[in-house]
Design a protein around this motif. Structure first.
Motif, PDB file in Angstrom:
ATOM      1  N   ALA A 110     -13.446   5.279  38.666  1.00 41.48           N
ATOM      2  CA  ALA A 110     -14.285   4.965  39.825  1.00 41.48           C
ATOM      3  C   ALA A 110     -15.473   4.078  39.475  1.00 41.48           C
ATOM      4  O   ALA A 110     -15.995   3.356  40.350  1.00 41.48           O
ATOM      5  CB  ALA A 110     -14.797   6.255  40.462  1.00 41.48           C
ATOM      6  N   ALA A 111     -15.923   4.096  38.226  1.00 46.57           N
ATOM      7  CA  ALA A 111     -17.173   3.428  37.845  1.00 46.57           C
ATOM      8  C   ALA A 111     -17.229   1.944  38.223  1.00 46.57           C
ATOM      9  O   ALA A 111     -18.233   1.489  38.797  1.00 46.57           O
ATOM     10  CB  ALA A 111     -17.425   3.613  36.350  1.00 46.57           C
ATOM     11  N   PRO A 112     -16.190   1.132  37.935  1.00 46.96           N
ATOM     12  CA  PRO A 112     -16.285  -0.276  38.323  1.00 46.96           C
ATOM     13  C   PRO A 112     -16.391  -0.469  39.826  1.00 46.96           C
ATOM     14  O   PRO A 112     -17.038  -1.414  40.292  1.00 46.96           O
ATOM     15  CB  PRO A 112     -14.972  -0.874  37.788  1.00 46.96           C
ATOM     16  CG  PRO A 112     -14.534   0.057  36.707  1.00 46.96           C
ATOM     17  CD  PRO A 112     -14.961   1.418  37.169  1.00 46.96           C
ATOM     18  N   LEU A 113     -15.770   0.417  40.595  1.00 48.52           N
ATOM     19  CA  LEU A 113     -15.858   0.321  42.046  1.00 48.52           C
ATOM     20  C   LEU A 113     -17.289   0.580  42.518  1.00 48.52           C
ATOM     21  O   LEU A 113     -17.817  -0.139  43.374  1.00 48.52           O
ATOM     22  CB  LEU A 113     -14.914   1.328  42.702  1.00 48.52           C
ATOM     23  CG  LEU A 113     -13.420   1.167  42.392  1.00 48.52           C
ATOM     24  CD1 LEU A 113     -12.627   2.312  43.006  1.00 48.52           C
ATOM     25  CD2 LEU A 113     -12.913  -0.167  42.896  1.00 48.52           C
ATOM     26  N   VAL A 114     -17.915   1.594  41.936  1.00 52.36           N
ATOM     27  CA  VAL A 114     -19.292   1.925  42.298  1.00 52.36           C
ATOM     28  C   VAL A 114     -20.220   0.776  41.924  1.00 52.36           C
ATOM     29  O   VAL A 114     -21.106   0.380  42.704  1.00 52.36           O
ATOM     30  CB  VAL A 114     -19.734   3.227  41.613  1.00 52.36           C
ATOM     31  CG1 VAL A 114     -21.218   3.500  41.867  1.00 52.36           C
ATOM     32  CG2 VAL A 114     -18.899   4.404  42.114  1.00 52.36           C
ATOM     33  N   MET A 115     -20.020   0.215  40.739  1.00 54.39           N
ATOM     34  CA  MET A 115     -20.861  -0.907  40.309  1.00 54.39           C
ATOM     35  C   MET A 115     -20.666  -2.131  41.199  1.00 54.39           C
ATOM     36  O   MET A 115     -21.557  -2.966  41.328  1.00 54.39           O
ATOM     37  CB  MET A 115     -20.567  -1.252  38.851  1.00 54.39           C
ATOM     38  CG  MET A 115     -21.088  -0.208  37.877  1.00 54.39           C
ATOM     39  SD  MET A 115     -20.917  -0.684  36.132  1.00 54.39           S
ATOM     40  CE  MET A 115     -19.145  -0.566  35.916  1.00 54.39           C
ATOM     41  N   GLY A 116     -19.486  -2.213  41.822  1.00 55.57           N
ATOM     42  CA  GLY A 116     -19.220  -3.318  42.728  1.00 55.57           C
ATOM     43  C   GLY A 116     -19.703  -3.079  44.144  1.00 55.57           C
ATOM     44  O   GLY A 116     -19.515  -3.932  45.015  1.00 55.57           O
ATOM     45  N   GLY A 117     -20.330  -1.909  44.390  1.00 53.14           N
ATOM     46  CA  GLY A 117     -20.912  -1.643  45.695  1.00 53.14           C
ATOM     47  C   GLY A 117     -20.170  -0.661  46.566  1.00 53.14           C
ATOM     48  O   GLY A 117     -20.596  -0.378  47.693  1.00 53.14           O
ATOM     49  N   THR A 118     -19.058  -0.097  46.068  1.00 54.08           N
ATOM     50  CA  THR A 118     -18.313   0.886  46.844  1.00 54.08           C
ATOM     51  C   THR A 118     -19.040   2.228  46.828  1.00 54.08           C
ATOM     52  O   THR A 118     -19.559   2.636  45.785  1.00 54.08           O
ATOM     53  CB  THR A 118     -16.892   1.075  46.257  1.00 54.08           C
ATOM     54  OG1 THR A 118     -16.226  -0.195  46.240  1.00 54.08           O
ATOM     55  CG2 THR A 118     -16.073   2.060  47.079  1.00 54.08           C
ATOM     56  N   ARG A 119     -19.074   2.909  47.969  1.00 60.14           N
ATOM     57  CA  ARG A 119     -19.708   4.225  48.029  1.00 60.14           C
ATOM     58  C   ARG A 119     -19.000   5.182  47.081  1.00 60.14           C
ATOM     59  O   ARG A 119     -17.778   5.131  46.914  1.00 60.14           O
ATOM     60  CB  ARG A 119     -19.663   4.783  49.450  1.00 60.14           C
ATOM     61  CG  ARG A 119     -20.698   4.166  50.376  1.00 60.14           C
ATOM     62  CD  ARG A 119     -20.767   4.911  51.698  1.00 60.14           C
ATOM     63  NE  ARG A 119     -19.480   4.874  52.396  1.00 60.14           N
ATOM     64  CZ  ARG A 119     -18.907   5.929  52.956  1.00 60.14           C
ATOM     65  NH1 ARG A 119     -19.481   7.112  52.886  1.00 60.14           N
ATOM     66  NH2 ARG A 119     -17.764   5.805  53.600  1.00 60.14           N
ATOM     67  N   LEU A 120     -19.759   6.078  46.464  1.00 59.06           N
ATOM     68  CA  LEU A 120     -19.223   6.975  45.452  1.00 59.06           C
ATOM     69  C   LEU A 120     -18.048   7.793  45.984  1.00 59.06           C
ATOM     70  O   LEU A 120     -17.018   7.913  45.319  1.00 59.06           O
ATOM     71  CB  LEU A 120     -20.322   7.911  44.934  1.00 59.06           C
ATOM     72  CG  LEU A 120     -19.877   8.951  43.891  1.00 59.06           C
ATOM     73  CD1 LEU A 120     -19.302   8.264  42.659  1.00 59.06           C
ATOM     74  CD2 LEU A 120     -21.056   9.843  43.502  1.00 59.06           C
ATOM     75  N   SER A 121     -18.178   8.349  47.170  1.00 61.11           N
ATOM     76  CA  SER A 121     -17.099   9.179  47.712  1.00 61.11           C
ATOM     77  C   SER A 121     -15.816   8.380  47.899  1.00 61.11           C
ATOM     78  O   SER A 121     -14.713   8.865  47.606  1.00 61.11           O
ATOM     79  CB  SER A 121     -17.536   9.803  49.044  1.00 61.11           C
ATOM     80  OG  SER A 121     -17.855   8.791  49.998  1.00 61.11           O
ATOM     81  N   VAL A 122     -15.961   7.136  48.358  1.00 60.68           N
ATOM     82  CA  VAL A 122     -14.799   6.266  48.546  1.00 60.68           C
ATOM     83  C   VAL A 122     -14.205   5.881  47.197  1.00 60.68           C
ATOM     84  O   VAL A 122     -12.986   5.874  47.009  1.00 60.68           O
ATOM     85  CB  VAL A 122     -15.192   5.008  49.347  1.00 60.68           C
ATOM     86  CG1 VAL A 122     -14.017   4.034  49.440  1.00 60.68           C
ATOM     87  CG2 VAL A 122     -15.668   5.391  50.738  1.00 60.68           C
ATOM     88  N   ALA A 123     -15.077   5.559  46.238  1.00 62.17           N
ATOM     89  CA  ALA A 123     -14.621   5.166  44.902  1.00 62.17           C
ATOM     90  C   ALA A 123     -13.856   6.297  44.226  1.00 62.17           C
ATOM     91  O   ALA A 123     -12.805   6.071  43.604  1.00 62.17           O
ATOM     92  CB  ALA A 123     -15.813   4.749  44.049  1.00 62.17           C
ATOM     93  N   LEU A 124     -14.356   7.518  44.344  1.00 65.03           N
ATOM     94  CA  LEU A 124     -13.673   8.652  43.725  1.00 65.03           C
ATOM     95  C   LEU A 124     -12.323   8.918  44.391  1.00 65.03           C
ATOM     96  O   LEU A 124     -11.344   9.258  43.712  1.00 65.03           O
ATOM     97  CB  LEU A 124     -14.555   9.904  43.802  1.00 65.03           C
ATOM     98  CG  LEU A 124     -15.791   9.897  42.902  1.00 65.03           C
ATOM     99  CD1 LEU A 124     -16.691  11.093  43.213  1.00 65.03           C
ATOM    100  CD2 LEU A 124     -15.387   9.912  41.425  1.00 65.03           C
ATOM    101  N   ARG A 125     -12.267   8.752  45.692  1.00 68.73           N
ATOM    102  CA  ARG A 125     -11.003   8.957  46.402  1.00 68.73           C
ATOM    103  C   ARG A 125      -9.974   7.909  45.968  1.00 68.73           C
ATOM    104  O   ARG A 125      -8.801   8.225  45.735  1.00 68.73           O
ATOM    105  CB  ARG A 125     -11.245   8.889  47.907  1.00 68.73           C
ATOM    106  CG  ARG A 125     -10.025   9.254  48.740  1.00 68.73           C
ATOM    107  CD  ARG A 125     -10.411   9.601  50.166  1.00 68.73           C
ATOM    108  NE  ARG A 125     -11.082   8.500  50.854  1.00 68.73           N
ATOM    109  CZ  ARG A 125     -12.345   8.517  51.243  1.00 68.73           C
ATOM    110  NH1 ARG A 125     -13.126   9.563  50.998  1.00 68.73           N
ATOM    111  NH2 ARG A 125     -12.871   7.476  51.877  1.00 68.73           N
TER     112      ARG A 125
END
Length: 232
Positions: A110-125
């Motif tokens: 999930a980390a690259p998604l979060v760094m790219g601006g994705t919300r944590l809950s969405v990134a983890l899903r």
């Protein structure tokens, strides 16, 4: 994403200088890669494979020539714009998995998604869904130290593909694995890139691995010397 060319390197040249000496690592290289293509870049050690991929991925700047990704000339972008483009549209799988030991497998993906601006809950899903795709959903809450080398590398593939990038680059992704795990990673890598619509580009000197690709591009002494389309 359709089958149009999404990545193009045109007349690429890369020189490195040390004192009065100039070394040309890449010269006269033109490469075109389309969506859904699984490409192997092959050549001996020191032939220029990694330098070429560094140029194509925007990690390095050519001495001359142009690189275009999704219609954008990388040389026209600022460092911030280039970093953003890489984060959104390029995935990387290295020979070593390079997972962050203080994050769970799911958090690593999930980390690259979060760094790219994705919300944590969405990134983890999305991370969990991608881990399910590579058969690691049951290991999502584990620490990197608690999984095997093969599982860690599969997690690295999931991390590269979770953001649905346009291109996924892999630098000898199976080099540190045994034959069974290496085969599994290759199969997963190919399936994920196909299903996510990305182009998959693997650097290798292993012709057994290259034989699984759709396209084989050979580089020798810094020059691309041939492109074989194995689908025809």
């Amino acid at each position: 994403m359709d089958s149009k060319v999404i990545l193009r390197g045109q007349n690429l040249r890369r020189e490195f200088s040390s004192g009065d000496t100039t070394v040309t690592a890449v010269k006269n290289c033109t490469v075109e890669i389309a969506a859904h293509e699984f490409v192997a870049i092959v050549g001996k050690s020191g032939s220029g494979k990694s330098t070429l991929v560094n140029l194509l991925s925007g990690l390095d700047v050519p001495t001359s020539g142009t690189v275009t990704l999704l219609g954008k000339d990388l040389s026209t972008l600022s460092e911030k714009e280039l970093a953003g483009l890489r984060a959104r549209h390029i995935g990387f799988v290295l020979q070593k998995d390079n997972l962050v030991p203080s994050l769970t497998i799911e958090e690593n993906v999930a980390a690259p998604l979060v760094m790219g601006g994705t919300r944590l809950s969405v990134a983890l899903r999305r991370a969990r869904a991608t881990l399910d795709d590579v058969g690691l959903g049951h290991r999502a809450d584990r620490w990197p130290s608690e999984v095997s080398d093969g599982e860690a590398q599969r997690a690295a593939v999931a991390r590269a593909c979770a953001g649905s990038p346009a291109v996924v680059f892999a630098d000898e992704p199976t080099g540190a694995l045994d034959e069974e795990n290496g085969k599994r990673v290759r199969e997963i890598f190919r399936r994920l890139t196909a299903e996510h619509g990305a182009a998959g580009v693997i650097i290798t000197h292993d012709m057994d691995l290259a034989d699984e690709a759709d396209i084989i591009i050979t580089i020798s002494n810094g020059e691309t010397t041939g492109r074989v389309d194995r689908r025809t």
